[in-house]
Enzyme design. Sequence first.
Site, PDB file in Angstrom:
ATOM      1  N   GLU A 174       0.833  -1.220   0.000  1.00  0.00           N
ATOM      2  CA  GLU A 174       0.000   0.000   0.000  1.00  0.00           C
ATOM      3  C   GLU A 174       0.861   1.260   0.000  1.00  0.00           C
ATOM      4  O   GLU A 174       0.759   2.095   0.901  1.00  0.00           O
ATOM      5  CB  GLU A 174      -0.955  -0.001   1.200  1.00  0.00           C
ATOM      6  CG  GLU A 174      -1.977  -1.130   1.142  1.00  0.00           C
ATOM      7  CD  GLU A 174      -2.986  -1.098   2.280  1.00  0.00           C
ATOM      8  OE1 GLU A 174      -2.677  -0.560   3.346  1.00  0.00           O
ATOM      9  OE2 GLU A 174      -4.099  -1.620   2.091  1.00  0.00           O
ATOM     10  N   GLU A 367      -5.488  -8.199  -1.302  1.00  0.00           N
ATOM     11  CA  GLU A 367      -6.168  -8.036  -0.009  1.00  0.00           C
ATOM     12  C   GLU A 367      -7.622  -7.671  -0.258  1.00  0.00           C
ATOM     13  O   GLU A 367      -7.911  -6.820  -1.102  1.00  0.00           O
ATOM     14  CB  GLU A 367      -5.557  -6.907   0.829  1.00  0.00           C
ATOM     15  CG  GLU A 367      -4.253  -7.234   1.466  1.00  0.00           C
ATOM     16  CD  GLU A 367      -3.782  -6.146   2.434  1.00  0.00           C
ATOM     17  OE1 GLU A 367      -4.629  -5.553   3.138  1.00  0.00           O
ATOM     18  OE2 GLU A 367      -2.577  -5.905   2.476  1.00  0.00           O
TER      19      GLU A 367
HETATM   20  C1  BG6 Z   1      -4.353  -3.084   4.841  1.00  0.00           C
HETATM   21  C2  BG6 Z   1      -3.005  -3.532   5.307  1.00  0.00           C
HETATM   22  O1  BG6 Z   1      -4.420  -1.709   5.031  1.00  0.00           O
HETATM   23  O2  BG6 Z   1      -5.481  -3.505   5.493  1.00  0.00           O
HETATM   24  C3  BG6 Z   1      -3.006  -4.696   6.268  1.00  0.00           C
HETATM   25  O3  BG6 Z   1      -2.166  -3.836   4.217  1.00  0.00           O
HETATM   26  C4  BG6 Z   1      -4.172  -4.533   7.209  1.00  0.00           C
HETATM   27  O4  BG6 Z   1      -1.773  -4.743   6.915  1.00  0.00           O
HETATM   28  C5  BG6 Z   1      -5.458  -4.598   6.395  1.00  0.00           C
HETATM   29  O5  BG6 Z   1      -4.183  -5.459   8.244  1.00  0.00           O
HETATM   30  C6  BG6 Z   1      -6.707  -4.530   7.213  1.00  0.00           C
HETATM   31  O6  BG6 Z   1      -6.647  -3.432   8.061  1.00  0.00           O
HETATM   32  P1  BG6 Z   1      -6.844  -3.558   9.638  1.00  0.00           P
HETATM   33  O7  BG6 Z   1      -6.538  -2.236  10.187  1.00  0.00           O
HETATM   34  O8  BG6 Z   1      -8.251  -3.999   9.816  1.00  0.00           O
HETATM   35  O9  BG6 Z   1      -5.880  -4.610  10.065  1.00  0.00           O
END
Ligand code: BG6
Length: 473
Positions: A174, A367
């Site tokens: 990201e 993701e």
């Molecule tokens: C993304 C990141 O922003 O979202 C991850 O690459 C992160 O590291 C994921 O865990 C989900 O966000 P969060 O804050 O719910 O863990």
Amino acid sequence: MTVSSTFPADFLWGGATAANQIEGAYNEGGKGLSIQDVMPKGITTPRTEGPTDDNLKQVAIDFYHRYAEDIALFAEMGFKTFRFSIAWSRIFPLGDETEPNEEGLAFYDRMIDECEKYGIEPLVTMSHYETPLHLTDTYDGWVNRDLIGFYERYSRVLFARYGARVKYWLTFNEINSVLHAPLMSGGINTPKDQLSKTDLYQAIHNELVASALATKAARELAPNAQVGCMVLAMPAYPLTPDPDDVMASLTTERTNLAFGDIHVRGEYPGYYLRSLRDQGVELTITDEDRALLKEYTVDFVSFSYYMSVAETADDSKRVIGEGNIMGGVSNPTLKASEWGWQIDPVGLRIVLNQFWDRWQKPLFIVENGLGARDQLIEIDGRKTVNDDYRINYLNDHLVQVGEAITDGVDVMGYTPWGCIDLVSASTAQLSKRYGFIYVDRNDDGSGTLDRYKKKSFDWYAEVIKSNGASLTR
Ligand code: BG6
């Protein structure tokens, strides 16, 4: 109704994680500290001076010691790929040494062995929110050009060691999130409210050059490797059809699209240069930097997608919702998760089409997922979680991926976030669960660390087995 599969036969189904959110063993194996060791509450509070006992990431889900058991569970679901990050501070504990830490390298050898055992293709993020702390404390992170050289050395060590065994690489997780979380994303010690725009954009430039240098290293040391950028994707819809709102949404989207534009086209777009001028930012960019960016562009574009936002030019209508590192104006047509992230499956199809139209590079969704509180229950003497909400979320997003593929978009694969429960990045909670596998650990650190299959475990195994044909509309 099930949908007939539009997913290509070689579609890379899998799951995604990051070292600092799963491994634990924060000071074992010669590992140095990373910025995560001074972020016990994620981005919700200022950093601490040094490590503190309340930091769940010190143990995380103990993947460092349980990787074999966990990868076996991924294999049971039929994973074709597994996204993990290499913790930079396991390889270079301080970040600026000349020689790597062999014990750290050996750990990832063992992990890759385990993936190979099941024919799981590793998908490696080289830097996922875990800059060595020494680079933050001594150099102010990516603000300092010296980090380019340190990262290049690190990347060369990785390609030399694993390049023959790992095909897919991502340079920075990201990368655009540095705009919103300079410490977590860019290892920048200067507090956000004191960071000058020039330093922030110079840090971004330094990361982009480092990404190009890593791609160059891959070309030289690992000719079969494919290098991708990784951006946080978050469409910003105009709140109304008012042209000023449309322009505002375009401007917001461009703050993110610029990163893909530079990685794919190898030069700064005009709108980005204008925005730097408007903000009074003057960057130090050498001719060599320009040549590197132009020559070493990425093979594919990967991204995270959790939510969309709205955008408006009218400040009185700006109701800011919570979000994934960066928030945005709430969209009144969408519902949100328990953490306020607005759920928008169609947004994923929009992003896929937009990125494909713009860049014509293969796209990898690395993701996506729903953070939710799970209830561990017992059915027929077996502990599990009835996570229909997660199944629905993933199903609906995957249906839109299928639509995008039918639209003609080249999608390489899909690795939902936190395929096993892990510590959240923004809030550092374990109760914000994403996994197909429940990990018995709680926000207060209690729990056995035992693993249990949730209902979504069998559901996802079936999706993979049927190559998406089991998805329902
Ligand atoms: C993304 C990141 O922003 O979202 C991850 O690459 C992160 O590291 C994921 O865990 C989900 O966000 P969060 O804050 O719910 O863990």
